[in-house]
Design an enzyme around this catalytic site. Structure first.
Site, PDB file in Angstrom:
ATOM      1  N   LYS A  24       0.537  -1.600   0.489  1.00  0.00           N
ATOM      2  CA  LYS A  24       0.326   0.173   0.433  1.00  0.00           C
ATOM      3  C   LYS A  24       0.871   0.993  -0.129  1.00  0.00           C
ATOM      4  O   LYS A  24       1.082   1.927  -0.891  1.00  0.00           O
ATOM      5  CB  LYS A  24      -0.683   0.510   1.270  1.00  0.00           C
ATOM      6  N   ASN A  25       1.769   1.259   0.819  1.00  0.00           N
ATOM      7  CA  ASN A  25       2.111   1.830   1.157  1.00  0.00           C
ATOM      8  C   ASN A  25       4.275   2.460  -0.351  1.00  0.00           C
ATOM      9  O   ASN A  25       3.873   3.737  -0.082  1.00  0.00           O
ATOM     10  CB  ASN A  25       3.388   2.263   2.762  1.00  0.00           C
ATOM     11  N   CYS A 118      -5.123  11.225  12.481  1.00  0.00           N
ATOM     12  CA  CYS A 118      -6.416  10.295  12.058  1.00  0.00           C
ATOM     13  C   CYS A 118      -5.983   9.559  13.807  1.00  0.00           C
ATOM     14  O   CYS A 118      -5.747  10.272  13.860  1.00  0.00           O
ATOM     15  CB  CYS A 118      -5.506   9.302  11.288  1.00  0.00           C
ATOM     16  N   ARG A 123      -0.752  13.732  12.352  1.00  0.00           N
ATOM     17  CA  ARG A 123      -0.192  13.704  11.285  1.00  0.00           C
ATOM     18  C   ARG A 123      -0.065  15.304  10.699  1.00  0.00           C
ATOM     19  O   ARG A 123      -0.757  14.909  10.084  1.00  0.00           O
ATOM     20  CB  ARG A 123      -1.016  12.607  10.424  1.00  0.00           C
ATOM     21  N   ASP A 307       4.303  -0.085  12.066  1.00  0.00           N
ATOM     22  CA  ASP A 307       3.468  -0.218  11.554  1.00  0.00           C
ATOM     23  C   ASP A 307       3.840  -2.092  11.986  1.00  0.00           C
ATOM     24  O   ASP A 307       1.854  -2.399  11.490  1.00  0.00           O
ATOM     25  CB  ASP A 307       3.149  -0.597   9.955  1.00  0.00           C
ATOM     26  N   ARG A 400      -8.669  -0.887   4.236  1.00  0.00           N
ATOM     27  CA  ARG A 400      -8.079   0.167   4.411  1.00  0.00           C
ATOM     28  C   ARG A 400      -6.615  -0.213   3.636  1.00  0.00           C
ATOM     29  O   ARG A 400      -5.859  -0.223   1.927  1.00  0.00           O
ATOM     30  CB  ARG A 400      -7.426   1.235   4.691  1.00  0.00           C
TER      31      ARG A 400
END
Ligand code: EPZ
Length: 419
Positions: A24-25, A118, A123, A307, A400
């Site tokens: 994803k990143n 978030c 952030r 993460d 997500r």
């Protein structure tokens, strides 16, 4: 579906083979950088996750042509028009901040809404904003948006206050077509930053030093359209490896990018997992009880990834001995603690950056709420050890970043259903 849940029943070993989804990143900043192409881009085997779907919506809102064929995206930015990134869309996805660098490079002016924080932290985007200002970009606040004007920007040497991934990726995208030599010191070294640079260099960019804390970019006039496959997702791979550590069994991971997961592999091996790496394929097995990692402290790459912190916190409940977990990257990344306590977990919070966990615990099952992407995936891992059913709600936040987590795990033998 908005109110979907995962129902997880523990007790099964995990066995078999899995191919890990693309990162994803890596995919998100690469989709943003596709804006810079003077031709059409084909991104192959992208992950089927909602953050990617949202990024497609944002690109389309800029009149970028995006066609999805299975998990491939054909992106043609040649008729893209300079329009403000849709505020509501931007707010729905923090990663829209990565579009700052590419839209500013392409359109010379852009407006972004403050992406907002978030659950895991505020952030802020000050490092991106201040670095662009140092390159001569004018920044004007407009309500809860920021207007950027790069018509007078000049390449130069800058140093980041923190090795921020988003700031590094914005600056790389912005400087690719900026005349002259831009040098970014104290930049992020994450593998996803390297993948973005590999993608841009394939298009004809001149980026040197990716993966080190100093990146040099020589501006070019043209970036051609290319085909590219983003790297494997080291966080998804790590989540599956920790699931095997919790459940026992033996699993082979393909596309699991082992050389970008060295810290996790070292820790899991030291705890008693058997991990073998051959030609990029990871084989992990766990037969006996694991001993604790004692201390896990997150940090910027190549330190232990933030993460994977929640996933290791869950694993620490089941091993022999005490574990201290220190979260140095985000200020609020222990949301999972309150949810785990609903399952009977005993966790000592020392402060907002540190918890202590006694091992050898058994969770009683129950209903829990996923509050952030990685914390939500970790609640599923907790359910894999629980005797009674664990029901995880708000799983949209897991979708997500995980391409059908329940399919990944049930294919390996876990008892997990999406309801
Ligand atoms: C990226 O977020 C990842 N997201 C995050 O993954 C990951 O946790 C993080 O990097 C760290 O590795 C994507 O790549 C889409 P940062 P990013 O800028 O870029 C502070 C996941 O679960 N900071 O490196 O937002 C910030 O508050 C997500 O996949 C500033 O103070 O991370 C944080 O404490 C979660 N000012 C720290 O730096 C800034 O301008 C790291 O942020 C920028 C950041």
């Amino acid at each position: 579906m908005k109110n979907s849940k995962f129902v997880v029943r523990g007790g099964n070993e995990l066995n078999g083979e899995i191919t890990i989804q693309a990162s994803k990143n890596a995919t998100l900043p690469i989709m943003s950088a596709a804006l810079l192409a003077d031709g059409s881009i084909k991104l192959k085997n992208c992950p089927n996750i909602s953050d990617v779907a949202n990024m497609v919506k944002i690109l389309k809102s800029l009149n970028v042509k995006v066609k999805k064929i299975k998990n491939n995206y054909i992106i043609n930015p040649q008729n893209a028009s300079n329009s403000q990134i849709d505020c509501e869309l931007a707010k729905s996805m923090r990663s829209s901040i990565f579009l700052l660098g590419s839209t500013l490079s392409k359109f010379k002016t852009t407006t972004i809404s403050m992406p907002g924080g978030c659950k895991i932290g505020a952030r802020p985007i000050d490092i991106s904003v201040n670095s662009l200002k140092k390159l001569g970009v004018k920044v004007v606040p407009q309500g809860d948006c920021l207007f950027f004007d790069a018509t007078k920007a000049k390449a130069k040497k800058i140093k980041l206050r923190l090795p921020s991934v988003s700031a590094t990726e914005n600056l790389i995208q912005f400087a690719c077509k900026l005349k002259g030599k831009t040098v970014i010191k104290n930049c992020a070294r994450e593998p996803e930053v390297v993948d973005l640079c590999n993608f841009l260099n394939l298009m004809g960019a001149k980026i040197f030093g990716a993966g080190t804390s100093k990146i040099t970019i020589i501006g070019v006039d043209k970036l051609v359209g290319v085909e590219y496959q983003p790297i494997g997702d080291r966080i998804v791979a790590g989540t599956i490896m920790i699931a095997v550590a919790i459940c026992g069994g033996e699993v082979v991971l393909k596309n699991g990018v082992p050389y970008q997961n060295k810290k996790l592999i070292k820790i899991l091996s030291s705890m008693g997992c058997k991990i073998n790496i051959k030609n990029d394929i990871i084989t992990i097995s766990r037969q006996n009880k694991l001993s604790s990692a004692k201390l896990i402290s997150t940090g910027c790459y190549p330190s232990f990834p933030t993460d994977l912190q929640s996933q290791m916190l869950v694993l620490s409940l089941f091993v022999e001995g005490k574990t201290r977990i220190v979260e140095t990257v985000f200020e609020n990344r222990f949301l999972i603690v309150g949810e785990l306590k609903k399952l009977g977990a005993r966790i000592k919070t020392l402060n907002n950056r540190e918890v202590e966990i006694e091992g050898m615990q058994f969770l009683k099952g129950g209903e829990v709420l996923a509050q952030d992407l990685r914390g939500g995936a970790s609640l599923v891992l907790a359910g894999l050890m629980g005797k009674a059913a664990t029901i995880v709600s708000n799983i949209a936040c897991i979708d997500r970043g995980y391409d059908s987590l329940e399919k990944m795990l049930s294919r390996l033998g876990a008892d997990i259903k999406r309801q």
